[in-house]
Design a protein around this motif. Sequence first.
Motif, PDB file in Angstrom:
ATOM      1  N   ASN A  41       0.842  -1.186   0.000  1.00 15.63           N
ATOM      2  CA  ASN A  41       0.000   0.000   0.000  1.00 15.63           C
ATOM      3  C   ASN A  41       0.884   1.246   0.000  1.00 15.63           C
ATOM      4  OD1 ASN A  41      -1.874   2.001   0.327  1.00 15.63           O
ATOM      5  ND2 ASN A  41      -2.881   1.083   2.082  1.00 15.63           N
ATOM      6  N   TYR A  42       1.065   1.840  -1.180  1.00 17.86           N
ATOM      7  CA  TYR A  42       1.843   3.067  -1.332  1.00 17.86           C
ATOM      8  C   TYR A  42       0.936   4.267  -1.573  1.00 17.86           C
ATOM      9  CZ  TYR A  42       5.864  -0.058  -1.876  1.00 17.86           C
ATOM     10  OH  TYR A  42       6.832  -1.002  -1.673  1.00 17.86           O
ATOM     11  N   ALA A  43      -0.343   4.146  -1.247  1.00 17.93           N
ATOM     12  CA  ALA A  43      -1.307   5.202  -1.522  1.00 17.93           C
ATOM     13  C   ALA A  43      -0.921   6.520  -0.866  1.00 17.93           C
ATOM     14  CB  ALA A  43      -2.699   4.782  -1.072  1.00 17.93           C
ATOM     15  N   THR A  44      -0.334   6.471   0.322  1.00 19.92           N
ATOM     16  CA  THR A  44      -0.017   7.725   1.029  1.00 19.92           C
ATOM     17  C   THR A  44       1.064   8.522   0.314  1.00 19.92           C
ATOM     18  OG1 THR A  44       1.515   6.538   2.486  1.00 19.92           O
ATOM     19  CG2 THR A  44      -0.746   6.875   3.282  1.00 19.92           C
ATOM     20  N   GLN A  45       1.741   7.938  -0.651  1.00 19.41           N
ATOM     21  CA  GLN A  45       2.728   8.676  -1.443  1.00 19.41           C
ATOM     22  C   GLN A  45       2.060   9.530  -2.511  1.00 19.41           C
ATOM     23  OE1 GLN A  45       5.663   5.877  -2.867  1.00 19.41           O
ATOM     24  NE2 GLN A  45       6.189   5.213  -0.807  1.00 19.41           N
ATOM     25  N   SER A  46       0.758   9.343  -2.708  1.00 19.96           N
ATOM     26  CA  SER A  46      -0.007  10.133  -3.667  1.00 19.96           C
ATOM     27  C   SER A  46      -0.702  11.261  -2.912  1.00 19.96           C
ATOM     28  CB  SER A  46      -1.047   9.243  -4.348  1.00 19.96           C
ATOM     29  OG  SER A  46      -1.899  10.001  -5.168  1.00 19.96           O
ATOM     30  N   PRO A  47      -0.502  12.512  -3.319  1.00 19.40           N
ATOM     31  CA  PRO A  47      -1.127  13.645  -2.610  1.00 19.40           C
ATOM     32  C   PRO A  47      -2.643  13.468  -2.482  1.00 19.40           C
ATOM     33  CG  PRO A  47       0.436  14.434  -4.245  1.00 19.40           C
ATOM     34  CD  PRO A  47       0.291  12.955  -4.457  1.00 19.40           C
ATOM     35  N   GLY A  48      -3.146  13.678  -1.278  1.00 14.91           N
ATOM     36  CA  GLY A  48      -4.575  13.567  -1.026  1.00 14.91           C
ATOM     37  C   GLY A  48      -5.029  12.183  -0.614  1.00 14.91           C
ATOM     38  N   GLU A  85       1.747  -8.727 -10.067  1.00  9.34           N
ATOM     39  CA  GLU A  85       2.368  -7.991  -8.970  1.00  9.34           C
ATOM     40  C   GLU A  85       2.063  -6.518  -9.126  1.00  9.34           C
ATOM     41  OE1 GLU A  85       6.583  -8.740  -9.169  1.00  9.34           O
ATOM     42  OE2 GLU A  85       6.869  -7.276 -10.751  1.00  9.34           O
ATOM     43  N   GLY A  86       2.157  -5.792  -8.028  1.00 12.17           N
ATOM     44  CA  GLY A  86       1.879  -4.373  -8.108  1.00 12.17           C
ATOM     45  C   GLY A  86       1.718  -3.755  -6.749  1.00 12.17           C
ATOM     46  N   GLU A  87       1.118  -2.574  -6.748  1.00 14.54           N
ATOM     47  CA  GLU A  87       0.933  -1.835  -5.513  1.00 14.54           C
ATOM     48  C   GLU A  87      -0.313  -0.970  -5.613  1.00 14.54           C
ATOM     49  OE1 GLU A  87       4.236  -1.872  -6.888  1.00 14.54           O
ATOM     50  OE2 GLU A  87       3.708  -0.404  -8.398  1.00 14.54           O
ATOM     51  N   ILE A  88      -0.843  -0.647  -4.437  1.00 11.34           N
ATOM     52  CA  ILE A  88      -1.957   0.286  -4.343  1.00 11.34           C
ATOM     53  C   ILE A  88      -1.349   1.681  -4.404  1.00 11.34           C
ATOM     54  CG2 ILE A  88      -3.833   1.121  -2.874  1.00 11.34           C
ATOM     55  CD1 ILE A  88      -3.803  -1.809  -1.675  1.00 11.34           C
ATOM     56  N   VAL A  89      -1.779   2.489  -5.367  1.00 11.43           N
ATOM     57  CA  VAL A  89      -1.148   3.796  -5.582  1.00 11.43           C
ATOM     58  C   VAL A  89      -2.050   4.972  -5.240  1.00 11.43           C
ATOM     59  CG1 VAL A  89       0.511   2.922  -7.289  1.00 11.43           C
ATOM     60  CG2 VAL A  89      -1.726   3.768  -8.049  1.00 11.43           C
ATOM     61  N   GLU A  90      -3.327   4.706  -4.982  1.00  7.00           N
ATOM     62  CA  GLU A  90      -4.239   5.792  -4.612  1.00  7.00           C
ATOM     63  C   GLU A  90      -5.384   5.250  -3.776  1.00  7.00           C
ATOM     64  OE1 GLU A  90      -7.541   8.252  -6.966  1.00  7.00           O
ATOM     65  OE2 GLU A  90      -5.532   8.601  -7.745  1.00  7.00           O
ATOM     66  N   TYR A  91      -5.728   6.007  -2.734  1.00  3.41           N
ATOM     67  CA  TYR A  91      -6.879   5.690  -1.898  1.00  3.41           C
ATOM     68  C   TYR A  91      -7.297   7.010  -1.271  1.00  3.41           C
ATOM     69  CZ  TYR A  91      -9.856   3.213   1.432  1.00  3.41           C
ATOM     70  OH  TYR A  91     -10.920   2.750   2.148  1.00  3.41           O
ATOM     71  N   ARG A  92      -8.323   7.639  -1.840  1.00  2.00           N
ATOM     72  CA  ARG A  92      -8.682   8.985  -1.398  1.00  2.00           C
ATOM     73  C   ARG A  92     -10.183   9.196  -1.362  1.00  2.00           C
ATOM     74  NH1 ARG A  92      -5.753  12.898  -4.462  1.00  2.00           N
ATOM     75  NH2 ARG A  92      -4.591  11.231  -5.399  1.00  2.00           N
ATOM     76  N   VAL A  93     -10.565  10.143  -0.515  1.00  2.25           N
ATOM     77  CA  VAL A  93     -11.951  10.590  -0.437  1.00  2.25           C
ATOM     78  C   VAL A  93     -11.994  12.014  -0.964  1.00  2.25           C
ATOM     79  CG1 VAL A  93     -13.883  11.128   1.081  1.00  2.25           C
ATOM     80  CG2 VAL A  93     -12.451   9.121   1.540  1.00  2.25           C
ATOM     81  N   SER A  94     -12.904  12.262  -1.914  1.00  8.11           N
ATOM     82  CA  SER A  94     -13.037  13.588  -2.517  1.00  8.11           C
ATOM     83  C   SER A  94     -14.498  14.010  -2.488  1.00  8.11           C
ATOM     84  CB  SER A  94     -12.597  13.560  -3.986  1.00  8.11           C
ATOM     85  OG  SER A  94     -11.333  12.980  -4.121  1.00  8.11           O
TER      86      SER A  94
END
Length: 170
Positions: A41-48, A85-94
């Motif tokens: 889970n690398y979502a926190t590396q994406s702004p927001g 293989e991969g990673e989670i790159v975004e998880y946001r509430v808008s």
Amino acid sequence: MHKYRILIVILTIFASGCGVYNFTGGDVGTAETFEVPYFQNYATQSPGSVFAPGLDRDFTLALQDRILNQTSLQLTSSNGDLLYEGEIVEYRVSPMTATAQQRAAQNRLSMAVKVRFYNKTKEDADFEQRFSFFYDYDANVQLTSIQAEAHEIIFERITQDIFNESLADW
């Protein structure tokens, strides 16, 4: 009796000409196993984006279940014929829509994953791609109260899209 034999021969020829398909349309070719390592889970590396505990584990299991349930492939922990293989790159509430008082009336939970797919039995099938989906909900509702339902819907769509891109080779 002769007519039945002819019918069986025709159906056998027709079925063998279609490749190795299961009831959901996945073409696994000569592959027998697949591997889905833990999606970090690398979502926190994406702004927001925000951090959701257990999201990485839950998504990894959802993808494994999708492939297990829609193919005859066996899950393995290493050296699979197919590798996801991969990673989670975004998880946001808008906020999506506003009220007359300039407050959010509806929110959108969005999730995106980056997937690298490798097929040892069919080299030209490899890809790297981003997959995403969302869930809209009332802004007066806390995310934690709808999170399980939202994840189910988001995972369903993303895992089906990954499956279709990798194995629905029409």
